[in-house]
Design a protein around this motif. Structure first.
Motif, PDB file in Angstrom:
ATOM      1  N   ARG A  43       0.857  -1.184   0.000  1.00  0.00           N
ATOM      2  CA  ARG A  43       0.000   0.000   0.000  1.00  0.00           C
ATOM      3  C   ARG A  43       0.891   1.230   0.000  1.00  0.00           C
ATOM      4  O   ARG A  43       1.792   1.345   0.829  1.00  0.00           O
ATOM      5  N   ASN A  44       0.633   2.134  -0.907  1.00  0.00           N
ATOM      6  CA  ASN A  44       1.355   3.395  -0.969  1.00  0.00           C
ATOM      7  C   ASN A  44       0.481   4.495  -0.391  1.00  0.00           C
ATOM      8  O   ASN A  44      -0.742   4.457  -0.524  1.00  0.00           O
ATOM      9  N   HIS A  45       1.121   5.487   0.213  1.00  0.00           N
ATOM     10  CA  HIS A  45       0.425   6.660   0.737  1.00  0.00           C
ATOM     11  C   HIS A  45       1.109   7.900   0.193  1.00  0.00           C
ATOM     12  O   HIS A  45       2.336   8.013   0.240  1.00  0.00           O
ATOM     13  N   SER A  46       0.313   8.824  -0.328  1.00  0.00           N
ATOM     14  CA  SER A  46       0.842  10.086  -0.848  1.00  0.00           C
ATOM     15  C   SER A  46       0.460  11.219   0.082  1.00  0.00           C
ATOM     16  O   SER A  46      -0.512  11.144   0.821  1.00  0.00           O
ATOM     17  N   SER A  47       1.248  12.287   0.027  1.00  0.00           N
ATOM     18  CA  SER A  47       0.970  13.474   0.838  1.00  0.00           C
ATOM     19  C   SER A  47       0.895  14.686  -0.078  1.00  0.00           C
ATOM     20  O   SER A  47       0.810  14.554  -1.287  1.00  0.00           O
ATOM     21  N   ALA A  48       0.981  15.854   0.494  1.00  0.00           N
ATOM     22  CA  ALA A  48       0.869  17.094  -0.271  1.00  0.00           C
ATOM     23  C   ALA A  48       2.169  17.496  -0.959  1.00  0.00           C
ATOM     24  O   ALA A  48       2.197  18.514  -1.646  1.00  0.00           O
ATOM     25  N   SER A  49       3.210  16.715  -0.804  1.00  0.00           N
ATOM     26  CA  SER A  49       4.488  17.095  -1.397  1.00  0.00           C
ATOM     27  C   SER A  49       4.368  17.231  -2.911  1.00  0.00           C
ATOM     28  O   SER A  49       3.922  16.306  -3.597  1.00  0.00           O
ATOM     29  N   PRO A  50       4.785  18.362  -3.461  1.00  0.00           N
ATOM     30  CA  PRO A  50       4.733  18.536  -4.913  1.00  0.00           C
ATOM     31  C   PRO A  50       5.771  17.672  -5.633  1.00  0.00           C
ATOM     32  O   PRO A  50       5.695  17.501  -6.849  1.00  0.00           O
ATOM     33  N   PHE A  51       6.718  17.109  -4.900  1.00  0.00           N
ATOM     34  CA  PHE A  51       7.772  16.318  -5.524  1.00  0.00           C
ATOM     35  C   PHE A  51       7.365  14.872  -5.806  1.00  0.00           C
ATOM     36  O   PHE A  51       7.935  14.238  -6.688  1.00  0.00           O
ATOM     37  N   GLU A  52       6.402  14.332  -5.058  1.00  0.00           N
ATOM     38  CA  GLU A  52       6.047  12.918  -5.197  1.00  0.00           C
ATOM     39  C   GLU A  52       5.678  12.513  -6.615  1.00  0.00           C
ATOM     40  O   GLU A  52       6.269  11.573  -7.153  1.00  0.00           O
ATOM     41  N   PRO A  53       4.706  13.163  -7.260  1.00  0.00           N
ATOM     42  CA  PRO A  53       4.341  12.716  -8.600  1.00  0.00           C
ATOM     43  C   PRO A  53       5.425  12.992  -9.650  1.00  0.00           C
ATOM     44  O   PRO A  53       5.563  12.231 -10.613  1.00  0.00           O
ATOM     45  N   VAL A  54       6.187  14.028  -9.454  1.00  0.00           N
ATOM     46  CA  VAL A  54       7.221  14.402 -10.419  1.00  0.00           C
ATOM     47  C   VAL A  54       8.441  13.490 -10.297  1.00  0.00           C
ATOM     48  O   VAL A  54       8.998  13.029 -11.294  1.00  0.00           O
ATOM     49  N   TYR A  55       8.855  13.206  -9.055  1.00  0.00           N
ATOM     50  CA  TYR A  55      10.052  12.395  -8.826  1.00  0.00           C
ATOM     51  C   TYR A  55       9.745  10.903  -8.738  1.00  0.00           C
ATOM     52  O   TYR A  55      10.650  10.088  -8.641  1.00  0.00           O
ATOM     53  N   GLY A  56       8.451  10.544  -8.713  1.00  0.00           N
ATOM     54  CA  GLY A  56       8.056   9.142  -8.739  1.00  0.00           C
ATOM     55  C   GLY A  56       8.285   8.389  -7.440  1.00  0.00           C
ATOM     56  O   GLY A  56       8.898   7.329  -7.424  1.00  0.00           O
ATOM     57  N   TYR A  57       7.798   8.939  -6.336  1.00  0.00           N
ATOM     58  CA  TYR A  57       7.896   8.231  -5.065  1.00  0.00           C
ATOM     59  C   TYR A  57       6.641   8.478  -4.240  1.00  0.00           C
ATOM     60  O   TYR A  57       5.825   9.329  -4.570  1.00  0.00           O
TER      61      TYR A  57
END
Length: 134
Positions: free
Chosen positions: A7-21
């Protein structure tokens, strides 16, 4: 062999979708929380000294753990990255406010810089959950 789901969890970081993590990943009874920088929900940097920024980093870690079924009590290791050794006490006290009784293995490193120049600290965590729900 048992099926171990991820299970992955995302947050508000603008880097997650761009850097792929992902902010955090849970596989089985283990949760790994990526380095959390002092980012506010709107993507801006947390103002204040390293202690205030560390408090924000720890809040992000707590949110990620909770989203994946864990808590601070499950944390077994943290790593704190600071850009100025003079901030060690401020960051250490923020860490101690959360982990005083839990006392995970912890490392604090002084590094030359973080992605944004106003960031003074970044913190990551590892947790192992126990119990029948794992």
């Amino acid at each position: 062999m048992a099926d171990i789901s991820r299970r992955n969890h995302s947050s508000a970081s603008p880097f997650e979708p761009v850097y792929g993590y992902s902010r955090a990943v849970r596989v089985g009874n283990r949760i790994d929380v990526a380095g959390c920088a002092p980012i506010e929900p709107d993507g801006s940097s947390t103002p204040g000294d390293a202690g205030a920024q560390a408090t924000r980093c720890l809040a992000i870690i707590g949110e990620a753990l909770e989203a994946l079924g864990g808590s601070f009590a499950d944390v077994v290791r943290t790593r704190m990255y600071i850009t100025d050794a003079a901030d060690a006490d401020r960051v250490g006290h923020a860490h101690g406010a959360v982990f005083k009784d839990i006392r995970p293995a912890a490392t604090m490193l002084v590094i030359p810089a973080l992605i944004r120049p106003e960031w003074k600290v970044e913190i990551e965590a590892e947790a192992i959950l126990s119990g029948p729900s794992c």
